[in-house]
Motif scaffolding. Structure first.
Motif, PDB file in Angstrom:
ATOM      1  N   ALA A  51     -34.729  -0.160 -32.883  1.00 53.89           N
ATOM      2  CA  ALA A  51     -34.381   0.609 -31.693  1.00 53.89           C
ATOM      3  C   ALA A  51     -32.911   0.992 -31.614  1.00 53.89           C
ATOM      4  CB  ALA A  51     -34.784  -0.162 -30.438  1.00 53.89           C
ATOM      5  N   ILE A  52     -31.999   0.093 -31.970  1.00 56.11           N
ATOM      6  CA  ILE A  52     -30.579   0.385 -31.751  1.00 56.11           C
ATOM      7  C   ILE A  52     -30.116   1.537 -32.635  1.00 56.11           C
ATOM      8  CG2 ILE A  52     -28.248  -0.573 -31.860  1.00 56.11           C
ATOM      9  CD1 ILE A  52     -29.400  -3.257 -31.073  1.00 56.11           C
ATOM     10  N   ALA A  53     -30.552   1.560 -33.891  1.00 52.60           N
ATOM     11  CA  ALA A  53     -30.219   2.709 -34.735  1.00 52.60           C
ATOM     12  C   ALA A  53     -30.890   3.977 -34.199  1.00 52.60           C
ATOM     13  CB  ALA A  53     -30.658   2.450 -36.178  1.00 52.60           C
ATOM     14  N   ARG A  54     -32.109   3.844 -33.664  1.00 50.43           N
ATOM     15  CA  ARG A  54     -32.784   5.008 -33.079  1.00 50.43           C
ATOM     16  C   ARG A  54     -31.987   5.583 -31.922  1.00 50.43           C
ATOM     17  NH1 ARG A  54     -37.647   1.944 -32.883  1.00 50.43           N
ATOM     18  NH2 ARG A  54     -37.700   2.186 -30.619  1.00 50.43           N
ATOM     19  N   TRP A  55     -31.371   4.711 -31.117  1.00 50.07           N
ATOM     20  CA  TRP A  55     -30.575   5.213 -30.000  1.00 50.07           C
ATOM     21  C   TRP A  55     -29.390   6.031 -30.505  1.00 50.07           C
ATOM     22  CZ3 TRP A  55     -30.425  -0.273 -27.410  1.00 50.07           C
ATOM     23  CH2 TRP A  55     -31.691  -0.572 -26.912  1.00 50.07           C
ATOM     24  N   GLY A  56     -28.812   5.612 -31.623  1.00 53.31           N
ATOM     25  CA  GLY A  56     -27.748   6.407 -32.217  1.00 53.31           C
ATOM     26  C   GLY A  56     -28.260   7.753 -32.691  1.00 53.31           C
ATOM     27  N   VAL A  57     -29.435   7.754 -33.326  1.00 49.21           N
ATOM     28  CA  VAL A  57     -30.053   9.006 -33.759  1.00 49.21           C
ATOM     29  C   VAL A  57     -30.317   9.917 -32.567  1.00 49.21           C
ATOM     30  CG1 VAL A  57     -32.131  10.006 -34.795  1.00 49.21           C
ATOM     31  CG2 VAL A  57     -31.043   8.008 -35.850  1.00 49.21           C
ATOM     32  N   ASP A  58     -30.765   9.328 -31.455  1.00 48.80           N
ATOM     33  CA  ASP A  58     -31.016  10.120 -30.244  1.00 48.80           C
ATOM     34  C   ASP A  58     -29.736  10.791 -29.752  1.00 48.80           C
ATOM     35  OD1 ASP A  58     -33.649   9.357 -30.305  1.00 48.80           O
ATOM     36  OD2 ASP A  58     -33.458   7.805 -28.770  1.00 48.80           O
ATOM     37  N   ARG A  59     -28.611  10.105 -29.888  1.00 49.45           N
ATOM     38  CA  ARG A  59     -27.352  10.721 -29.486  1.00 49.45           C
ATOM     39  C   ARG A  59     -27.077  11.966 -30.329  1.00 49.45           C
ATOM     40  NH1 ARG A  59     -20.976   8.829 -30.066  1.00 49.45           N
ATOM     41  NH2 ARG A  59     -20.201  10.458 -28.665  1.00 49.45           N
ATOM     42  N   ALA A  60     -27.300  11.859 -31.636  1.00 51.91           N
ATOM     43  CA  ALA A  60     -27.093  13.016 -32.507  1.00 51.91           C
ATOM     44  C   ALA A  60     -28.045  14.152 -32.138  1.00 51.91           C
ATOM     45  CB  ALA A  60     -27.282  12.615 -33.964  1.00 51.91           C
ATOM     46  N   ALA A  61     -29.292  13.796 -31.801  1.00 45.40           N
ATOM     47  CA  ALA A  61     -30.273  14.831 -31.421  1.00 45.40           C
ATOM     48  C   ALA A  61     -29.819  15.573 -30.175  1.00 45.40           C
ATOM     49  CB  ALA A  61     -31.639  14.187 -31.200  1.00 45.40           C
ATOM     50  N   ARG A  62     -29.292  14.831 -29.216  1.00 47.97           N
ATOM     51  CA  ARG A  62     -28.795  15.488 -28.004  1.00 47.97           C
ATOM     52  C   ARG A  62     -27.597  16.385 -28.299  1.00 47.97           C
ATOM     53  NH1 ARG A  62     -30.075  10.397 -25.814  1.00 47.97           N
ATOM     54  NH2 ARG A  62     -27.899   9.698 -25.956  1.00 47.97           N
ATOM     55  N   GLY A  63     -26.920  16.114 -29.401  1.00 45.48           N
ATOM     56  CA  GLY A  63     -25.803  16.962 -29.805  1.00 45.48           C
ATOM     57  C   GLY A  63     -26.222  18.157 -30.630  1.00 45.48           C
ATOM     58  N   GLY A  64     -27.542  18.321 -30.786  1.00 49.58           N
ATOM     59  CA  GLY A  64     -28.043  19.502 -31.488  1.00 49.58           C
ATOM     60  C   GLY A  64     -28.463  19.282 -32.923  1.00 49.58           C
ATOM     61  N   VAL A  65     -28.369  18.038 -33.427  1.00 48.85           N
ATOM     62  CA  VAL A  65     -28.776  17.764 -34.801  1.00 48.85           C
ATOM     63  C   VAL A  65     -30.296  17.700 -34.887  1.00 48.85           C
ATOM     64  CG1 VAL A  65     -28.670  16.083 -36.680  1.00 48.85           C
ATOM     65  CG2 VAL A  65     -26.647  16.516 -35.269  1.00 48.85           C
ATOM     66  N   LYS A  66     -30.858  18.314 -35.903  1.00 49.79           N
ATOM     67  CA  LYS A  66     -32.298  18.261 -36.127  1.00 49.79           C
ATOM     68  C   LYS A  66     -32.691  16.882 -36.642  1.00 49.79           C
ATOM     69  CE  LYS A  66     -33.316  22.570 -35.107  1.00 49.79           C
ATOM     70  NZ  LYS A  66     -34.179  22.907 -33.961  1.00 49.79           N
ATOM     71  N   VAL A  67     -33.694  16.276 -36.012  1.00 50.50           N
ATOM     72  CA  VAL A  67     -34.160  14.945 -36.392  1.00 50.50           C
ATOM     73  C   VAL A  67     -35.631  15.015 -36.779  1.00 50.50           C
ATOM     74  CG1 VAL A  67     -34.533  12.570 -35.625  1.00 50.50           C
ATOM     75  CG2 VAL A  67     -32.494  13.810 -34.864  1.00 50.50           C
ATOM     76  N   HIS A  68     -35.952  14.436 -37.927  1.00 54.88           N
ATOM     77  CA  HIS A  68     -37.333  14.424 -38.423  1.00 54.88           C
ATOM     78  C   HIS A  68     -37.724  12.976 -38.730  1.00 54.88           C
ATOM     79  CE1 HIS A  68     -36.621  18.735 -39.029  1.00 54.88           C
ATOM     80  NE2 HIS A  68     -35.511  18.383 -39.638  1.00 54.88           N
ATOM     81  N   ARG A  69     -38.964  12.611 -38.440  1.00 56.83           N
ATOM     82  CA  ARG A  69     -39.460  11.270 -38.732  1.00 56.83           C
ATOM     83  C   ARG A  69     -40.365  11.313 -39.957  1.00 56.83           C
ATOM     84  NH1 ARG A  69     -42.227   8.357 -33.848  1.00 56.83           N
ATOM     85  NH2 ARG A  69     -43.422  10.290 -33.848  1.00 56.83           N
ATOM     86  N   PHE A  70     -40.336  10.241 -40.739  1.00 58.68           N
ATOM     87  CA  PHE A  70     -41.255  10.139 -41.874  1.00 58.68           C
ATOM     88  C   PHE A  70     -41.936   8.780 -41.854  1.00 58.68           C
ATOM     89  CE2 PHE A  70     -37.172   8.617 -43.435  1.00 58.68           C
ATOM     90  CZ  PHE A  70     -37.474   7.532 -44.228  1.00 58.68           C
ATOM     91  N   ARG A  71     -43.087   8.674 -42.516  1.00 59.46           N
ATOM     92  CA  ARG A  71     -43.885   7.457 -42.503  1.00 59.46           C
ATOM     93  C   ARG A  71     -43.110   6.278 -43.086  1.00 59.46           C
ATOM     94  NH1 ARG A  71     -47.834  11.113 -44.015  1.00 59.46           N
ATOM     95  NH2 ARG A  71     -47.572  10.553 -46.217  1.00 59.46           N
ATOM     96  N   HIS A  72     -43.383   5.115 -42.504  1.00 61.01           N
ATOM     97  CA  HIS A  72     -42.685   3.887 -42.857  1.00 61.01           C
ATOM     98  C   HIS A  72     -42.789   3.585 -44.348  1.00 61.01           C
ATOM     99  CE1 HIS A  72     -40.948  -0.027 -42.231  1.00 61.01           C
ATOM    100  NE2 HIS A  72     -42.046  -0.680 -42.545  1.00 61.01           N
ATOM    101  N   HIS A  73     -41.628   3.416 -44.989  1.00 63.80           N
ATOM    102  CA  HIS A  73     -41.547   3.048 -46.401  1.00 63.80           C
ATOM    103  C   HIS A  73     -42.303   4.024 -47.302  1.00 63.80           C
ATOM    104  CE1 HIS A  73     -40.369  -1.496 -45.863  1.00 63.80           C
ATOM    105  NE2 HIS A  73     -39.516  -0.658 -45.289  1.00 63.80           N
ATOM    106  N   ASP A  74     -42.261   5.311 -47.001  1.00 62.07           N
ATOM    107  CA  ASP A  74     -43.028   6.312 -47.754  1.00 62.07           C
ATOM    108  C   ASP A  74     -42.084   7.379 -48.315  1.00 62.07           C
ATOM    109  OD1 ASP A  74     -44.736   8.254 -48.724  1.00 62.07           O
ATOM    110  OD2 ASP A  74     -46.193   8.006 -47.109  1.00 62.07           O
TER     111      ASP A  74
END
Length: 376
Positions: A87-110
C-alpha cells in the motif's frame, strides 16, 4: 503468550541502555539543511550492504515513496505497477497519477503481462518505470527480477523495488540448507543483480528492528532525490536515537547476523516439518512468514481465537488470491524449539474441530484482518 505476530525476523531489540548516548533527539532543522549526527555513516554502510552506490535515510517509507514518485512525476515516465504492490508504495504511485503520470497495473509476478502492457502503452515520449515488491510474503516468492530488468533495459527504463521484507534476511551465496544466504544485504545481493537502473526503497523495521527507511541506488538517482525531496524540507528527519539504533543494528548484523539467519531458518524448517507431521501445510516456503493452507474465512478466525486463548498469538491476513481471512505465523530467531513444538501441539489439538465450530457459530467476528504482511 507465544507471539507469532512480530515481524522482527532476526529478533533485534534496541533498548535505550544498549544505544550510544545522544545530546538531543533533533537538531530542530530539516535534513535539507543539516543531516542528523550519524546519518551519513549509516547511509553509507547501508549502500555498501545492499550493493548500491549511494543511499539516503528517510523517516519512513511513506516519506520516501511520497518524495520518490513526486520526483518521477516531473519526468517523462509511465508507471507500471505490480497489482499486489504494498500500500505505501501504491500511495506514492497515486501521487504521480494525480500529477498526470500514466499508471498501468500488471498481474502479480508476471513478466509477460508487464511486457505486453509496455508494448501496448509504450510511447516515444516516455520511458517505463516498473514498481514492485522485491519479495512477496503472501506467496513466499521473490519477484522475477531477472525478467523485470531485461524488460526495463530493453525500453531504457527504471526498476523501483520495495526491499523491506528482504533487507536483513537475504544475502549473498544462498544454499539449499542456508537459503537466506549471508550478509543480509537484501534481494539484489541474494540474486546478484546490480545496475544504475534499479532503485530500492526499504524499511529497516523488520530484519533490523529499526523504524527508519533508506533509499538506495545509483549516485545519479539518489543525488537527484536528495535535491528534490519535499519532506526533507518540510518534515523532521529521522531522530538521532533512531539513527543510533540503525547503527547498532548494522553492527549486530556484522557480528551475529549470519548465525541469527541460520537460527531463523532452523525454526522455519521445524515449523513446516511439524505441520507436515500433523497433516497440515503452509505457504511461504523458507521465508519466516508462514500461512496455513486449507483454512480460511471463519475457520481461520475461530482457530485464531482458540489459539489465543491457549497462549498462541497469530496474525489474521488476507492474500491477493482470496478475500477471506487466513491464519499466518511470523517466525523469528527469538523463537525457541519449545515455542515451535508447543504451537504445533496446540494446532494439532484444535485444527480438527475448526470446521465443526464454524458451522455451529457463523456470527461475524470483528477482528483486524491485515490485507498484507509487509507492514512498515
Amino acid at each position: 503468550m507465544i507471539d507469532f505476530t512480530s515481524a522482527l525476523y532476526l529478533g533485534m531489540h534496541h533498548s535505550s541502555q544498549s544505544l550510544e548516548p545522544w545530546a538531543q533527539l533533533s537538531l530542530g532543522v530539516p535534513a535539507a539543511l543539516v543531516e542528523p549526527p550519524g546519518a551519513d555513516d549509516v547511509a553509507m554502510a547501508l549502500a555498501e550492504l545492499q550493493g548500491c552506490e549511494q543511499a539516503l535515510l528517510m523517516p519512513s517509507t511513506l516519506h520516501l515513496y511520497w518524495d520518490l514518485f513526486g520526483m518521477l512525476s516531473k519526468l517523462p515516465v509511465s508507471l507500471y505497477r505490480d497489482e499486489e504492490t504494498y500500500a505505501i508504495a501504491r500511495w506514492g504511485v497515486d501521487r504521480a497519477a494525480r500529477g498526470g503520470v500514466k499508471v498501468h497495473r500488471f498481474r502479480h509476478h508476471d513478466p509477460q503481462a508487464l511486457l505486453a502492457q509496455i508494448k501496448d502503452q509504450s510511447s516515444r515520449n516516455t520511458y517505463p518505470v516498473v514498481v514492485a515488491d522485491g519479495f512477496c510474503p503472501a506467496c513466499g516468492r521473490p519477484a522475477p527480477i531477472d525478467s523485470y530488468l531485461d524488460i526495463v533495459r530493453r525500453f531504457g527504463g527504471l526498476l523501483v523495488l520495495d526491499d523491506t521484507q528482504s533487507l536483513g534476511i537475504l544475502g549473498v551465496m544462498p544454499k539449499r540448507h542456508a537459503p537466506y544466504g549471508k550478509g543480509g544485504g537484501g534481494l539484489l545481493r541474494w540474486g546478484g543483480h546490480y545496475g544504475p537502473d534499479i532503485l530500492l526503497g526499504s524499511s529497516l523495521a523488520k530484519g533490523f528492528g529499526v523504524p527508519i527507511a533508506v533509499l538506495s541506488g545509483s549516485q545519479h538517482w539518489v543525488s537527484r532525490f536528495k535535491s528534490e525531496s519535499d519532506t526533507r524540507v518540510h518534515c523532521s528527519p529521522p531522530s538521532v536515537a533512531v539513527i543510533q539504533a540503525a547503527a547498532q543494528a548494522l553492527e549486530v548484523n556484522r557480528m551475529q547476523g549470519d548465525p541469527l539467519r541460520l537460527q531463523l531458518n532452523k525454526r522455519v524448517r521445524q515449523f513446516r516439518k511439524g505441520l507436515e507431521l500433523i497433516g497440515c501445510s503452509s505457504s511461504g516456503g523458507w521465508f519466516p512468514v508462514q500461512t496455513l493452507n486449507g483454512i480460511s474465512g471463519n475457520s481461520a478466525v475461530r482457530l485464531h481465537q482458540r489459539l489465543y486463548r491457549r497462549g498462541i498469538q497469530t496474525v489474521l491476513s488476507r492474500s491477493h488470491k482470496s478475500i477471506g481471512a487466513r491464519l499466518s505465523f511470523l517466525i523469528t530467531a527469538r523463537h525457541s524449539a519449545t515455542d515451535i513444538d508447543r504451537c504445533i501441539e496446540k494446532l494439532d489439538a484444535l485444527i480438527n474441530d475448526v470446521d465443526r465450530l464454524t458451522q455451529v457459530s457463523n456470527a461475524p467476528v470483528n477482528l483486524q484482518v491485515f490485507s498484507g504482511l509487509a507492514m512498515d
